[in-house]
Design a protein around this motif. Sequence first.
Motif, PDB file in Angstrom:
ATOM      1  N   GLN A 182       0.745  -1.206   0.232  1.00 39.93           N
ATOM      2  CA  GLN A 182       0.015   0.045   0.039  1.00 39.93           C
ATOM      3  C   GLN A 182       0.736   1.210   0.008  1.00 39.93           C
ATOM      4  OE1 GLN A 182      -2.286  -0.861   3.424  1.00 39.93           O
ATOM      5  NE2 GLN A 182      -4.067  -1.321   2.252  1.00 39.93           N
ATOM      6  N   PHE A 183       0.519   2.296  -0.738  1.00 41.27           N
ATOM      7  CA  PHE A 183       1.069   3.519  -1.090  1.00 41.27           C
ATOM      8  C   PHE A 183      -0.055   4.591  -0.757  1.00 41.27           C
ATOM      9  CE2 PHE A 183       3.587   0.586  -3.490  1.00 41.27           C
ATOM     10  CZ  PHE A 183       4.847   0.873  -3.386  1.00 41.27           C
ATOM     11  N   ASP A 184       0.639   5.442   0.213  1.00 41.44           N
ATOM     12  CA  ASP A 184      -0.223   6.821   0.445  1.00 41.44           C
ATOM     13  C   ASP A 184       0.201   7.996  -0.480  1.00 41.44           C
ATOM     14  OD1 ASP A 184      -1.944   5.736   2.335  1.00 41.44           O
ATOM     15  OD2 ASP A 184      -0.671   6.526   3.972  1.00 41.44           O
ATOM     16  N   VAL A 185      -0.420   8.727  -1.239  1.00 44.40           N
ATOM     17  CA  VAL A 185      -0.143   9.560  -1.786  1.00 44.40           C
ATOM     18  C   VAL A 185      -0.983  11.075  -1.618  1.00 44.40           C
ATOM     19  CG1 VAL A 185       0.688   8.505  -4.003  1.00 44.40           C
ATOM     20  CG2 VAL A 185      -1.676   9.329  -3.876  1.00 44.40           C
ATOM     21  N   GLY A 186      -0.137  12.249  -1.455  1.00 48.26           N
ATOM     22  CA  GLY A 186      -0.877  13.355  -1.257  1.00 48.26           C
ATOM     23  C   GLY A 186      -1.003  14.430  -2.319  1.00 48.26           C
ATOM     24  N   ALA A 187      -0.874  15.682  -1.844  1.00 44.73           N
ATOM     25  CA  ALA A 187      -1.068  16.949  -2.754  1.00 44.73           C
ATOM     26  C   ALA A 187      -0.090  17.105  -3.936  1.00 44.73           C
ATOM     27  CB  ALA A 187      -1.305  18.015  -2.090  1.00 44.73           C
ATOM     28  N   THR A 188       0.928  16.832  -3.914  1.00 48.31           N
ATOM     29  CA  THR A 188       1.932  16.949  -4.966  1.00 48.31           C
ATOM     30  C   THR A 188       2.789  15.523  -5.129  1.00 48.31           C
ATOM     31  OG1 THR A 188       3.915  17.542  -3.407  1.00 48.31           O
ATOM     32  CG2 THR A 188       2.249  19.338  -4.142  1.00 48.31           C
ATOM     33  N   GLY A 217      -2.325  16.227  -7.048  1.00 51.36           N
ATOM     34  CA  GLY A 217      -2.274  17.476  -7.837  1.00 51.36           C
ATOM     35  C   GLY A 217      -1.869  16.953  -9.349  1.00 51.36           C
ATOM     36  N   ASN A 218      -1.489  17.908 -10.139  1.00 53.12           N
ATOM     37  CA  ASN A 218      -0.693  17.481 -11.297  1.00 53.12           C
ATOM     38  C   ASN A 218       0.397  16.948 -11.189  1.00 53.12           C
ATOM     39  OD1 ASN A 218      -2.951  18.719 -12.724  1.00 53.12           O
ATOM     40  ND2 ASN A 218      -2.123  20.812 -12.584  1.00 53.12           N
ATOM     41  N   GLY A 219       0.830  16.377 -12.242  1.00 57.75           N
ATOM     42  CA  GLY A 219       2.166  15.719 -12.275  1.00 57.75           C
ATOM     43  C   GLY A 219       2.064  14.160 -12.058  1.00 57.75           C
ATOM     44  N   THR A 220       3.120  13.430 -12.005  1.00 50.05           N
ATOM     45  CA  THR A 220       3.642  11.954 -11.954  1.00 50.05           C
ATOM     46  C   THR A 220       4.067  11.673 -10.739  1.00 50.05           C
ATOM     47  OG1 THR A 220       3.830  11.878 -14.257  1.00 50.05           O
ATOM     48  CG2 THR A 220       4.271   9.745 -13.110  1.00 50.05           C
ATOM     49  N   TYR A 221       3.307  10.705  -9.808  1.00 53.01           N
ATOM     50  CA  TYR A 221       3.599  10.424  -8.481  1.00 53.01           C
ATOM     51  C   TYR A 221       4.730   9.196  -8.810  1.00 53.01           C
ATOM     52  CZ  TYR A 221       0.475  13.432  -6.479  1.00 53.01           C
ATOM     53  OH  TYR A 221      -0.142  14.529  -6.198  1.00 53.01           O
ATOM     54  N   GLU A 222       5.999   8.763  -8.232  1.00 57.56           N
ATOM     55  CA  GLU A 222       6.752   7.866  -8.568  1.00 57.56           C
ATOM     56  C   GLU A 222       6.375   6.850  -7.023  1.00 57.56           C
ATOM     57  OE1 GLU A 222      11.487   7.114  -8.611  1.00 57.56           O
ATOM     58  OE2 GLU A 222      10.655   8.608  -9.793  1.00 57.56           O
ATOM     59  N   LEU A 223       5.846   5.719  -7.432  1.00 60.47           N
ATOM     60  CA  LEU A 223       5.711   4.641  -6.215  1.00 60.47           C
ATOM     61  C   LEU A 223       7.111   3.761  -6.188  1.00 60.47           C
ATOM     62  CD1 LEU A 223       2.139   3.668  -7.234  1.00 60.47           C
ATOM     63  CD2 LEU A 223       2.770   5.667  -5.703  1.00 60.47           C
ATOM     64  N   VAL A 224       7.563   3.206  -7.300  1.00 61.14           N
ATOM     65  CA  VAL A 224       8.557   2.512  -7.081  1.00 61.14           C
ATOM     66  C   VAL A 224       9.628   2.711  -8.330  1.00 61.14           C
ATOM     67  CG1 VAL A 224       9.329  -0.129  -7.202  1.00 61.14           C
ATOM     68  CG2 VAL A 224       6.851   0.550  -6.350  1.00 61.14           C
ATOM     69  N   SER A 225      10.938   2.659  -7.808  1.00 61.96           N
ATOM     70  CA  SER A 225      11.963   2.703  -8.692  1.00 61.96           C
ATOM     71  C   SER A 225      12.836   1.351  -8.642  1.00 61.96           C
ATOM     72  CB  SER A 225      12.802   3.749  -8.065  1.00 61.96           C
ATOM     73  OG  SER A 225      14.109   3.808  -9.102  1.00 61.96           O
ATOM     74  N   PRO A 245      -7.052   7.299 -12.021  1.00 66.44           N
ATOM     75  CA  PRO A 245      -5.656   6.707 -12.186  1.00 66.44           C
ATOM     76  C   PRO A 245      -5.018   6.366 -13.304  1.00 66.44           C
ATOM     77  CG  PRO A 245      -6.838   5.206 -11.033  1.00 66.44           C
ATOM     78  CD  PRO A 245      -7.931   6.093 -11.415  1.00 66.44           C
ATOM     79  N   ASN A 246      -3.785   6.706 -13.692  1.00 62.69           N
ATOM     80  CA  ASN A 246      -3.228   6.363 -14.811  1.00 62.69           C
ATOM     81  C   ASN A 246      -2.025   5.697 -14.264  1.00 62.69           C
ATOM     82  OD1 ASN A 246      -5.064   7.743 -16.932  1.00 62.69           O
ATOM     83  ND2 ASN A 246      -4.232   9.377 -15.835  1.00 62.69           N
ATOM     84  N   PHE A 247      -1.898   4.259 -14.469  1.00 57.96           N
ATOM     85  CA  PHE A 247      -0.766   3.806 -13.689  1.00 57.96           C
ATOM     86  C   PHE A 247       0.336   3.253 -14.879  1.00 57.96           C
ATOM     87  CE2 PHE A 247      -3.868   2.603 -10.477  1.00 57.96           C
ATOM     88  CZ  PHE A 247      -3.104   2.932  -9.284  1.00 57.96           C
ATOM     89  N   SER A 248       1.458   3.427 -14.610  1.00 60.64           N
ATOM     90  CA  SER A 248       2.678   2.790 -15.598  1.00 60.64           C
ATOM     91  C   SER A 248       3.594   1.989 -14.812  1.00 60.64           C
ATOM     92  CB  SER A 248       3.407   4.205 -16.217  1.00 60.64           C
ATOM     93  OG  SER A 248       4.442   3.463 -17.058  1.00 60.64           O
ATOM     94  N   TYR A 249       4.072   0.995 -15.302  1.00 60.03           N
ATOM     95  CA  TYR A 249       4.974  -0.045 -14.612  1.00 60.03           C
ATOM     96  C   TYR A 249       6.312  -0.204 -15.201  1.00 60.03           C
ATOM     97  CZ  TYR A 249       0.287  -1.741 -13.169  1.00 60.03           C
ATOM     98  OH  TYR A 249      -0.997  -1.907 -12.783  1.00 60.03           O
ATOM     99  N   GLY A 250       6.549   0.740 -16.207  1.00 64.13           N
ATOM    100  CA  GLY A 250       7.852   1.073 -16.860  1.00 64.13           C
ATOM    101  C   GLY A 250       8.071  -0.242 -17.907  1.00 64.13           C
ATOM    102  N   ASP A 251       9.407  -0.439 -18.331  1.00 68.31           N
ATOM    103  CA  ASP A 251       9.795  -1.523 -19.349  1.00 68.31           C
ATOM    104  C   ASP A 251      10.404  -2.737 -18.652  1.00 68.31           C
ATOM    105  OD1 ASP A 251      12.208  -0.747 -18.989  1.00 68.31           O
ATOM    106  OD2 ASP A 251      12.399   0.179 -20.872  1.00 68.31           O
ATOM    107  N   GLY A 252      10.629  -2.695 -17.252  1.00 70.63           N
ATOM    108  CA  GLY A 252      11.022  -3.748 -16.634  1.00 70.63           C
ATOM    109  C   GLY A 252      12.542  -3.683 -16.362  1.00 70.63           C
ATOM    110  N   SER A 253      13.193  -2.874 -16.871  1.00 69.77           N
ATOM    111  CA  SER A 253      14.626  -2.601 -16.689  1.00 69.77           C
ATOM    112  C   SER A 253      14.902  -0.978 -16.457  1.00 69.77           C
ATOM    113  CB  SER A 253      15.470  -3.138 -17.750  1.00 69.77           C
ATOM    114  OG  SER A 253      16.862  -2.834 -17.522  1.00 69.77           O
ATOM    115  N   ASN A 254      15.454  -0.820 -14.957  1.00 72.82           N
ATOM    116  CA  ASN A 254      15.969   0.640 -14.620  1.00 72.82           C
ATOM    117  C   ASN A 254      14.843   1.668 -14.919  1.00 72.82           C
ATOM    118  OD1 ASN A 254      18.485  -0.111 -13.761  1.00 72.82           O
ATOM    119  ND2 ASN A 254      19.132  -0.201 -16.084  1.00 72.82           N
ATOM    120  N   SER A 260      -0.479   8.905 -12.264  1.00 68.15           N
ATOM    121  CA  SER A 260      -0.823  10.028 -12.614  1.00 68.15           C
ATOM    122  C   SER A 260      -2.465  10.268 -12.423  1.00 68.15           C
ATOM    123  CB  SER A 260      -0.403  10.874 -13.657  1.00 68.15           C
ATOM    124  OG  SER A 260      -0.804  10.026 -14.857  1.00 68.15           O
ATOM    125  N   PHE A 261      -2.991  11.393 -12.471  1.00 69.48           N
ATOM    126  CA  PHE A 261      -4.468  11.597 -12.306  1.00 69.48           C
ATOM    127  C   PHE A 261      -5.180  12.418 -13.553  1.00 69.48           C
ATOM    128  CE2 PHE A 261      -2.710  10.219  -8.172  1.00 69.48           C
ATOM    129  CZ  PHE A 261      -3.229   9.453  -7.813  1.00 69.48           C
TER     130      PHE A 261
END
Length: 296
Positions: A182-188, A217-225, A245-254, A260-261
Amino acid sequence: GGAGTDFFLPNDFAVGGTNSTVSIRHSAGSYDQRARLGPITGPAGSTIQILATHDPSNGGTYAKDNYATSADSTYAGNWFLDFTVDNSSRNVRLRADAANALGTGTVTLGRRAVLENTVTGGFDSLSGIVLQEPTSALNFGPGWTSATGTVSANFGTVNLGTATTYGTASFATLEHSGSLVQFDVGATPANADKIVVNSYVAGESSPIDVRLTELPGNGTYELVSYGTLTGTLDAQLQTRTRLIPNFSYGDGSNDKVTVSFTGNTANLVWKGNDEISPNSWDLDTTANFDNAGAPD
């Protein structure tokens, strides 16, 4: 231990030789019990097991808590926690109240077992954390920083942060299959829980829940690197909202797992006059609200 008791071991709490086990047992009564542990010593291969039980005839919610209060523990053994009789209102807890308080071993969480961190660096010396039951729970609190640490979260629940702060956990490997992270996200985007790992291993069921603590708010929230991601994650927004919500999981490497919302906020007034479902409290599809004079 007795009713409503605080036990404090201010001097060295020493575990014997390799393969030895010391047990802390919380009795079954309807009362709180707290064990406050001072400096802990013991070799690799030793174990401290913390066990709690309850009498089914006793109602209520009672704490069976254990606090590691001494910083920079030299204990090299492992921990095991288990609530030996399942009860939905109770648990057994181990809490790090000082930096590096739990030593350099692995903590394994059994039934209704909770591992919790309250200070910066509380978990940093640990080599691993294992959640082995559906009712196991891990709360990183302010975070965890370990270049070699491993979390095996095949059951239970993983949380970051506290009631007032967001947390970042940075470690080597996350094995995630069956547990809920579970991840909490806020205003920015700066206000968000985050995990940084070299290797993220996702199993057949690897759910991620995002909870809104404020209107995002606007922008992209980074949950996992991550350095590498194997398997498939399944992220969802737990909080009911008009935002999408618009989730992206990356391409699997780095790469990263981000959210984002899109969508617009509004001040709505309940009317309950949808032609098909007038009793449905639904912010997404039914028009049971008034939005500045228009059905919404």
